[in-house]
Design an enzyme around this catalytic site. Structure first.
Site, short mmCIF file in Angstrom:
data_model
loop_
_atom_site.label_atom_id
_atom_site.label_comp_id
_atom_site.label_asym_id
_atom_site.label_seq_id
_atom_site.Cartn_x
_atom_site.Cartn_y
_atom_site.Cartn_z
CB SER A 1 -2.35 -1.48 7.80
OG SER A 1 -2.59 -1.83 9.09
CG HIS B 1 -1.91 -1.02 3.18
ND1 HIS B 1 -2.78 -0.29 2.94
CD2 HIS B 1 -2.65 -1.93 4.36
CE1 HIS B 1 -3.89 -0.35 3.67
NE2 HIS B 1 -3.79 -1.32 4.75
CE LYS C 1 -6.37 -2.38 2.61
NZ LYS C 1 -6.90 -3.52 2.68
#
Length: 391
Positions: free
Chosen positions: A180, A208, A239
């Site tokens: 990240s 991610h 996300k």
């Protein structure tokens, strides 16, 4: 005497070291351009990789779920908090990830805490990359398992730990899929090969990588064609998916175990039905078209190439996470503030999240950025970079 004075002392130290940062309160929805006070600011710190937070299908799904189910589930999943929408979401997540089952948690953070904190005991060992996310670190701290850390992506050290761990009941190798803070990708094929050689479990946190890597955003296992060889996949719904939550994708056995043992699952009310419906709609949007992912990667390659050609240090970035390494915490936060003056929000990331001398502004590119947006950012970055001696 104020019994909380020691907290004030800690805060004053943060300010002295340049690490104190008040919350930024926005006046508009999460998007590429956002309102801050009376100013329009280009957002370069959002995890909204695919721009799904305002997708019409997701808004519609949320509204319809509220009309059908209300605004909350009323309880934890093991009592009355499992609604049909939760069940459908997990079924489609499992199909999306190509696994036997999936189990949804309230966040990616609690997913790692729930899995690691419940499945490992003192007869086991967990072997973790040194740059893994804080939720993995905290999850490991909750276990009674033995632990070993290998230097970032150092396969030789990983193999040394595996060789030395033959006496344990189970060995679990844990890694982020995409890291990240640096935006680099785990060497997952090599990790899987080592794990298979030493009969270890592979655990990948794709927070991610979800929506970013793999076909239609299926994640790092799909990206490397490792289906069936990664035992536990953790994903986020917060996300690229555009809502909030986390999930485990793996075996039905692990799902059944976690339902009975994972404390965040057992003792937290389930997702509001509108959130579950929104996540389900996002998974369907991802599977319907790859256009958003293609724009994401086109924007990423364009922007990273330009930033590097200017002379900025972007570390080992391989993904839409593009750090600009600045240095000390104080200088990093000053650089971030300077960019905000220029109309760009690029949050400073400093110690202890990263090394003391590796403070950076972490830029995140999205599918919704236009080339005009990116060129605007590049012009301002060049100006500020020269002022701060970074170019």
């Amino acid at each position: 005497m104020n019994k909380l004075n020691h907290l004030l002392t800690e805060l004053e130290l943060l300010k002295k070291e340049g690490r104190y940062r008040p919350l930024t309160v926005w006046d508009s929805a999460a998007d590429t351009w956002m309102e801050l006070g009376c100013r329009r600011i280009l957002q370069l710190s959002s995890n909204n990789y695919l721009g799904l937070t305002n997708h019409p299908d997701m808004k519609k799904a949320a509204i319809e779920a509220i009309e059908e189910y209300g605004v909350g589930s009323g309880s934890v999943r093991t009592i009355t908090g499992t609604l049909r929408i939760h069940e459908v979401l997990e079924q489609e997540l499992a199909a999306f990830k190509g696994t036997e089952a999936a189990l949804v948690f309230q966040s990616g953070f609690t997913t790692n805490q729930g899995i690691l904190g419940s499945m490992l005991g003192q007869e086991d060992i967990v072997i973790s990359d040194e740059l893994n996310h804080a939720s993995i670190i905290d999850g490991i701290r909750l276990t009674k398992a033995n632990r070993a850390i290998f230097a970032h992506k150092n396969l030789d050290q990983l193999e040394e730990h595996l060789k030395a761990s033959g006496s344990y009941r189970s060995r679990v190798v844990v890694t982020d899929g995409v890291f990240s803070m640096d935006g680099d990708i785990a060497p997952l094929p090599e990790i899987v090969e080592l794990a298979e050689r030493y009969d270890a479990i592979v655990y990948v946190d794709d927070a991610h990588a979800s929506g970013v890597l793999g076909r239609n955003g299926k994640g790092s296992a799909d990206h490397f064609n490792l289906h069936g060889r990664v035992h536990i996949q953790v994903g986020t719904l917060s996300k690229a998916i555009g809502a909030v939550g986390g999930y485990m994708a793996g075996s039905q056995l692990l799902k059944d175990f976690l339902i009975h043992k994972a404390r965040p699952f057992l003792f937290s009310t389930s997702q509001p039905p509108a959130v579950a419906a929104t996540c389900l709609a996002a998974i369907r949007v991802l599977q319907s078209s790859s256009d958003r992912m293609e724009r994401l990667w086109s924007n990423t390659e364009y922007f990273r190439g330009k930033v590097r050609s200017l002379g900025f240090d972007t570390g080992q970035s391989e993904t839409p996470i593009i750090p600009i390494i600045v240095g000390t915490p104080e200088k990093t936060m000053q650089f971030s503030d300077r960019l905000l003056q220029e109309g760009i929000f690029a949050q400073g990331i400093v110690y202890p999240t990263v090394a003391l001398d590796k403070g950076r502004v972490r830029l995140i590119i999205t599918a919704n950025h236009t080339i005009e947006d990116l060129d605007f950012a590049l012009d301002r970055l060049e100006l500020a970079g020269k002022q701060f001696g970074l170019l």
